[in-house]
Scaffold this motif. Structure first.
Motif, PDB file in Angstrom:
ATOM      1  N   MET A  59       0.820  -1.212   0.000  1.00 26.21           N
ATOM      2  CA  MET A  59       0.000   0.000   0.000  1.00 26.21           C
ATOM      3  C   MET A  59       0.856   1.266   0.000  1.00 26.21           C
ATOM      4  O   MET A  59       0.471   2.302  -0.519  1.00 26.21           O
ATOM      5  CB  MET A  59      -0.923   0.035   1.221  1.00 26.21           C
ATOM      6  CG  MET A  59      -2.031  -1.018   1.180  1.00 26.21           C
ATOM      7  SD  MET A  59      -3.161  -0.703  -0.188  1.00 26.21           S
ATOM      8  CE  MET A  59      -3.885   0.830   0.334  1.00 26.21           C
ATOM      9  N   ILE A  60       2.093   1.145   0.609  1.00 28.54           N
ATOM     10  CA  ILE A  60       2.957   2.311   0.678  1.00 28.54           C
ATOM     11  C   ILE A  60       3.279   2.829  -0.722  1.00 28.54           C
ATOM     12  O   ILE A  60       3.329   4.019  -0.973  1.00 28.54           O
ATOM     13  CB  ILE A  60       4.260   1.966   1.432  1.00 28.54           C
ATOM     14  CG1 ILE A  60       3.936   1.659   2.899  1.00 28.54           C
ATOM     15  CG2 ILE A  60       5.250   3.133   1.339  1.00 28.54           C
ATOM     16  CD1 ILE A  60       5.134   1.234   3.712  1.00 28.54           C
ATOM     17  N   LYS A  61       3.470   1.909  -1.659  1.00 25.82           N
ATOM     18  CA  LYS A  61       3.812   2.279  -3.016  1.00 25.82           C
ATOM     19  C   LYS A  61       2.671   3.012  -3.720  1.00 25.82           C
ATOM     20  O   LYS A  61       2.878   3.696  -4.703  1.00 25.82           O
ATOM     21  CB  LYS A  61       4.198   1.043  -3.819  1.00 25.82           C
ATOM     22  CG  LYS A  61       5.488   0.382  -3.355  1.00 25.82           C
ATOM     23  CD  LYS A  61       5.830  -0.810  -4.226  1.00 25.82           C
ATOM     24  CE  LYS A  61       7.130  -1.460  -3.780  1.00 25.82           C
ATOM     25  NZ  LYS A  61       7.486  -2.635  -4.608  1.00 25.82           N
ATOM     26  N   MET A  62       1.444   2.867  -3.216  1.00 20.66           N
ATOM     27  CA  MET A  62       0.274   3.463  -3.855  1.00 20.66           C
ATOM     28  C   MET A  62      -0.149   4.776  -3.210  1.00 20.66           C
ATOM     29  O   MET A  62      -1.115   5.394  -3.646  1.00 20.66           O
ATOM     30  CB  MET A  62      -0.900   2.478  -3.800  1.00 20.66           C
ATOM     31  CG  MET A  62      -0.664   1.187  -4.554  1.00 20.66           C
ATOM     32  SD  MET A  62      -0.420   1.493  -6.329  1.00 20.66           S
ATOM     33  CE  MET A  62      -2.060   2.044  -6.788  1.00 20.66           C
ATOM     34  N   GLN A  63       0.572   5.236  -2.211  1.00 17.72           N
ATOM     35  CA  GLN A  63       0.174   6.466  -1.501  1.00 17.72           C
ATOM     36  C   GLN A  63       0.221   7.687  -2.412  1.00 17.72           C
ATOM     37  O   GLN A  63      -0.519   8.642  -2.222  1.00 17.72           O
ATOM     38  CB  GLN A  63       1.081   6.674  -0.289  1.00 17.72           C
ATOM     39  CG  GLN A  63       0.784   5.721   0.862  1.00 17.72           C
ATOM     40  CD  GLN A  63       1.730   5.915   2.035  1.00 17.72           C
ATOM     41  OE1 GLN A  63       2.722   6.639   1.918  1.00 17.72           O
ATOM     42  NE2 GLN A  63       1.424   5.282   3.148  1.00 17.72           N
ATOM     43  N   ALA A  64       1.087   7.672  -3.402  1.00 17.16           N
ATOM     44  CA  ALA A  64       1.218   8.827  -4.302  1.00 17.16           C
ATOM     45  C   ALA A  64       0.057   8.933  -5.278  1.00 17.16           C
ATOM     46  O   ALA A  64      -0.137   9.982  -5.899  1.00 17.16           O
ATOM     47  CB  ALA A  64       2.532   8.745  -5.075  1.00 17.16           C
ATOM     48  N   LEU A  65      -0.725   7.860  -5.404  1.00 12.52           N
ATOM     49  CA  LEU A  65      -1.784   7.869  -6.413  1.00 12.52           C
ATOM     50  C   LEU A  65      -2.846   8.922  -6.138  1.00 12.52           C
ATOM     51  O   LEU A  65      -3.377   9.539  -7.067  1.00 12.52           O
ATOM     52  CB  LEU A  65      -2.430   6.478  -6.502  1.00 12.52           C
ATOM     53  CG  LEU A  65      -3.488   6.309  -7.590  1.00 12.52           C
ATOM     54  CD1 LEU A  65      -2.902   6.628  -8.962  1.00 12.52           C
ATOM     55  CD2 LEU A  65      -4.050   4.884  -7.587  1.00 12.52           C
ATOM     56  N   GLU A  66      -3.159   9.149  -4.877  1.00 10.42           N
ATOM     57  CA  GLU A  66      -4.175  10.161  -4.543  1.00 10.42           C
ATOM     58  C   GLU A  66      -3.726  11.541  -5.003  1.00 10.42           C
ATOM     59  O   GLU A  66      -4.518  12.313  -5.561  1.00 10.42           O
ATOM     60  CB  GLU A  66      -4.447  10.160  -3.043  1.00 10.42           C
ATOM     61  CG  GLU A  66      -5.570  11.131  -2.660  1.00 10.42           C
ATOM     62  CD  GLU A  66      -5.926  11.047  -1.180  1.00 10.42           C
ATOM     63  OE1 GLU A  66      -6.671  11.935  -0.716  1.00 10.42           O
ATOM     64  OE2 GLU A  66      -5.467  10.106  -0.497  1.00 10.42           O
ATOM     65  N   SER A  67      -2.461  11.847  -4.785  1.00 11.66           N
ATOM     66  CA  SER A  67      -1.920  13.136  -5.221  1.00 11.66           C
ATOM     67  C   SER A  67      -1.931  13.236  -6.744  1.00 11.66           C
ATOM     68  O   SER A  67      -2.279  14.278  -7.313  1.00 11.66           O
ATOM     69  CB  SER A  67      -0.497  13.308  -4.696  1.00 11.66           C
ATOM     70  OG  SER A  67       0.073  14.499  -5.197  1.00 11.66           O
ATOM     71  N   ILE A  68      -1.544  12.143  -7.403  1.00 10.97           N
ATOM     72  CA  ILE A  68      -1.565  12.103  -8.866  1.00 10.97           C
ATOM     73  C   ILE A  68      -2.980  12.310  -9.377  1.00 10.97           C
ATOM     74  O   ILE A  68      -3.221  13.040 -10.351  1.00 10.97           O
ATOM     75  CB  ILE A  68      -1.003  10.757  -9.374  1.00 10.97           C
ATOM     76  CG1 ILE A  68       0.477  10.650  -9.045  1.00 10.97           C
ATOM     77  CG2 ILE A  68      -1.236  10.613 -10.885  1.00 10.97           C
ATOM     78  CD1 ILE A  68       1.075   9.279  -9.323  1.00 10.97           C
ATOM     79  N   SER A  69      -3.938  11.684  -8.691  1.00  9.24           N
ATOM     80  CA  SER A  69      -5.348  11.795  -9.085  1.00  9.24           C
ATOM     81  C   SER A  69      -5.839  13.229  -8.975  1.00  9.24           C
ATOM     82  O   SER A  69      -6.533  13.734  -9.863  1.00  9.24           O
ATOM     83  CB  SER A  69      -6.200  10.869  -8.209  1.00  9.24           C
ATOM     84  OG  SER A  69      -7.569  10.985  -8.539  1.00  9.24           O
ATOM     85  N   GLU A  70      -5.470  13.915  -7.919  1.00  8.84           N
ATOM     86  CA  GLU A  70      -5.907  15.298  -7.729  1.00  8.84           C
ATOM     87  C   GLU A  70      -5.334  16.203  -8.815  1.00  8.84           C
ATOM     88  O   GLU A  70      -6.048  17.052  -9.370  1.00  8.84           O
ATOM     89  CB  GLU A  70      -5.467  15.792  -6.346  1.00  8.84           C
ATOM     90  CG  GLU A  70      -6.242  15.165  -5.198  1.00  8.84           C
ATOM     91  CD  GLU A  70      -5.767  15.672  -3.847  1.00  8.84           C
ATOM     92  OE1 GLU A  70      -4.859  16.528  -3.831  1.00  8.84           O
ATOM     93  OE2 GLU A  70      -6.307  15.213  -2.825  1.00  8.84           O
ATOM     94  N   ARG A  71      -4.062  16.018  -9.112  1.00 11.21           N
ATOM     95  CA  ARG A  71      -3.436  16.824 -10.161  1.00 11.21           C
ATOM     96  C   ARG A  71      -4.063  16.536 -11.524  1.00 11.21           C
ATOM     97  O   ARG A  71      -4.262  17.444 -12.344  1.00 11.21           O
ATOM     98  CB  ARG A  71      -1.928  16.560 -10.212  1.00 11.21           C
ATOM     99  CG  ARG A  71      -1.181  17.015  -8.984  1.00 11.21           C
ATOM    100  CD  ARG A  71       0.317  17.149  -9.263  1.00 11.21           C
ATOM    101  NE  ARG A  71       0.885  15.917  -9.769  1.00 11.21           N
ATOM    102  CZ  ARG A  71       1.348  14.918  -9.013  1.00 11.21           C
ATOM    103  NH1 ARG A  71       1.288  15.027  -7.687  1.00 11.21           N
ATOM    104  NH2 ARG A  71       1.882  13.845  -9.559  1.00 11.21           N
TER     105      ARG A  71
END
Length: 215
Positions: free
Chosen positions: A1-13
């Protein structure tokens, strides 16, 4: 799950980017529709002999072309989208039609600030408007003006056939060239018939006058 934490930020951008691009696209669509209308009004006015009105409509069309370029400067994919270039092609066609009907210099791609393929497709479509003008003239009888326009059509076709490049490069110019050939041939036939009819009419008038004088 740690590797997927950046996805939320990517999604917002990504949402922000898509929202912006959607707004820009919607505005470009509205501008393209306005541009197409002004181009159509330009052609209608020049066929009605309303040169000043045609020039005014053309001026407004040019402003919209400049607005599209400015607003889509950061979005080349939207600028080169079909609806945008189609609208600019209509502007190109209207510009060329007005110039040739008014016997002015042919505007170049650089004059109109349009892409090469867009220019040649607009030039090809202008031939149809020149035929329409010829037919309007021929309703009043054969004239040198119709011959001048046919000469313009011939010159356009002669150069179109040299643009033998892939459709992906020319935006389907080959098909337009085939249509132009048919239009030019039909128009030449119409002018030939009109000239022959006029010559026969003059010959008949002269014959009638001679008969009357003989009596």
């Amino acid at each position: 799950m740690i590797k997927m934490q950046a996805l939320e930020s990517i999604s917002e951008r990504s949402h922000k980017d898509f929202d912006t691009r959607t707004k820009v696209r919607d505005q470009a669509l509205a501008q393209a529709r306005q541009l197409t209308r002004h181009a159509a009004h330009t052609i209608r006015a020049i066929h009605r002999g309303e040169a000043e009105n045609a020039e005014q409509e053309l001026s407004q069309a040019r402003e919209l072309v400049e607005a599209l370029k400015r607003d889509l400067a950061g979005y080349p994919d939207l600028f080169y989208a079909g609806y945008t270039q189609d609208a600019i092609k209509e502007f190109t066609e209207a510009s060329i039609t007005v110039a040739l009907i008014l016997n002015k210099d042919l505007p170049s791609p650089e004059d109109l600030e349009v892409e090469t393929s867009t220019y040649w497709n607009g030039l090809a479509e202008a031939v149809g408007e020149l035929r329409r003008r010829c037919l309007d003239i021929l309703r009043q009888g054969y004239s040198d003006e119709a011959e001048r326009l046919l000469s313009c059509m011939d010159e356009i076709y002669t150069n179109l056939v040299t643009m033998d490049y892939p459709d992906a490069v020319t935006q389907g110019l080959r098909r337009q060239t085939d249509l132009v050939r048919s239009i030019v041939e039909k128009t030449r036939g119409d002018l030939t018939l009109s000239l022959r009819f006029q010559l026969m009419e003059h010959a008949l008038i002269e014959y009638t006058q001679r008969v009357n004088e003989a009596e």
